[in-house]
Design an enzyme around this catalytic site. Structure first.
Site, PDB file in Angstrom:
ATOM      1  N   LYS A  83     -20.922  -4.231  -3.971  1.00 31.87           N
ATOM      2  CA  LYS A  83     -19.926  -4.075  -5.043  1.00 31.87           C
ATOM      3  C   LYS A  83     -19.565  -5.407  -5.692  1.00 31.87           C
ATOM      4  O   LYS A  83     -19.353  -5.472  -6.908  1.00 31.87           O
ATOM      5  CB  LYS A  83     -18.656  -3.431  -4.483  1.00 31.87           C
ATOM      6  N   CYS A 173       7.783  -7.219   4.950  1.00 32.67           N
ATOM      7  CA  CYS A 173       9.193  -6.827   4.895  1.00 32.67           C
ATOM      8  C   CYS A 173       9.302  -5.352   4.507  1.00 32.67           C
ATOM      9  O   CYS A 173      10.177  -4.634   4.980  1.00 32.67           O
ATOM     10  CB  CYS A 173       9.947  -7.643   3.844  1.00 32.67           C
ATOM     11  N   CYS A 186      -9.283   7.323   0.953  1.00 31.33           N
ATOM     12  CA  CYS A 186      -9.816   8.084  -0.184  1.00 31.33           C
ATOM     13  C   CYS A 186     -10.972   8.963   0.257  1.00 31.33           C
ATOM     14  O   CYS A 186     -11.179  10.059  -0.262  1.00 31.33           O
ATOM     15  CB  CYS A 186     -10.319   7.132  -1.262  1.00 31.33           C
ATOM     16  N   CYS A 243      11.874 -10.500   9.394  1.00 34.95           N
ATOM     17  CA  CYS A 243      10.428 -10.291   9.220  1.00 34.95           C
ATOM     18  C   CYS A 243       9.667 -11.403   9.939  1.00 34.95           C
ATOM     19  O   CYS A 243       9.867 -12.588   9.678  1.00 34.95           O
ATOM     20  CB  CYS A 243      10.082 -10.289   7.738  1.00 34.95           C
TER      21      CYS A 243
HETATM   22 ZN   LIG Z   1       8.434 -10.636   5.134  1.00 34.49          ZN
END
Ligand SMILES: [Zn+2]
Length: 251
Positions: A83, A173, A186, A243
């Site tokens: 591709k 996050c 898909c 996070c």
């Molecule tokens: Zn983050």
């Protein structure tokens, strides 16, 4: 820019927000597109036609007949070819001024980090969570804006994560690693062809705005598209102070 470039990009240059200065930034830019499939195809089309100087197109897959319904970079004659190389060949016809670097590989580890470090901006056009999280980590580590898109069935989403913004969230996050819903591919679920075009084109628009330094980006916002009802929704995405990917940033 030379005379040919001034003509080729004249409809951008005529926009007062872009002008010659903004177009020169686009021409000088190096953009990494991870994935040359349904999202990467329209995104790469517009980035190349609009004059991005260097486009790094990374995809380890080869073109399959089932891709052609939506992955518009690739032609029937490219079935069986990588591709990334098929994409380079198509883009060369559209704009020979754009240097396309095909990477026939699923970028990861040091290779991914090096390509993110070398890029001004990254588009996540891939189809799996592992790559999405790896790309996000590299973008946070290198301080590079990330334009993230996803499309499945009739549902699309697109967001920008810009680590240059002090309170900007990262992909993790929003979608903490390991807490994803089961991966839907898909290959199994199906995807409405123009949906990938709509999301990939928004990604290209956000990328060009960020490169030219104009407008207001999607940073901190997630756009959701329901293609069946053709309704867009916007969700504000706060930064997660806990996070593990971005919380130590700037500390
Ligand atoms: Zn983050």
């Amino acid at each position: 820019m030379n005379d040919d470039q001034l003509l080729r990009y004249s409809r951008h240059i005529l926009l007062p927000q872009i002008g010659i200065e903004g177009q020169e930034r686009i021409v000088a830019a190096r953009v990494l597109v991870v994935g040359a499939g349904g999202l990467g195809s329209p995104a790469a089309y517009y980035l190349a036609s609009a004059g991005v100087g260097t486009l790094v197109l990374a995809d380890g897959d080869t073109v399959d007949l089932t891709n052609l319904q939506r992955q518009i970079l690739h032609t029937t004659g490219a079935v069986g070819h990588p591709k990334a190389e098929s994409g380079r060949d198509t883009l060369a016809h559209i704009n020979p001024e754009c240097r396309v670097v095909p990477l026939v590989e699923r970028l990861a580890g040091d290779r991914l980090d090096a390509e993110v470090a070398a890029a001004d901006l990254v588009l996540d056009c891939c189809d799996n969570f592992a790559t999405r999280h790896a790309v996000n980590r590299a973008c946070v580590a290198r301080g590079k804006p990330l334009v993230s898109g996803a499309a499945i069935r009739f549902d699309g989403q697109v967001a920008v994560f810009d680590p240059r913004e002090a309170d900007g969230p990262c992909y993790n996050c929003l979608f903490p690693e390991g807490q994803e819903a089961e991966e839907v591919r898909c290959a199994v679920m199906g995807v409405f062809a123009p949906l990938t075009g709509m999301i990939g084109t928004v990604q290209a628009a956000e990328a060009l705005k960020l490169l030219a330094g104009i407008g207001r980006s999607l940073a901190g916002r997630l756009l959701l598209l329901d293609g069946l009802s053709m309704e867009w929704r916007e969700i504000r995405v706060p930064r997660d102070p806990a996070c593990p990917v971005c919380s130590r940033r700037g500390a």
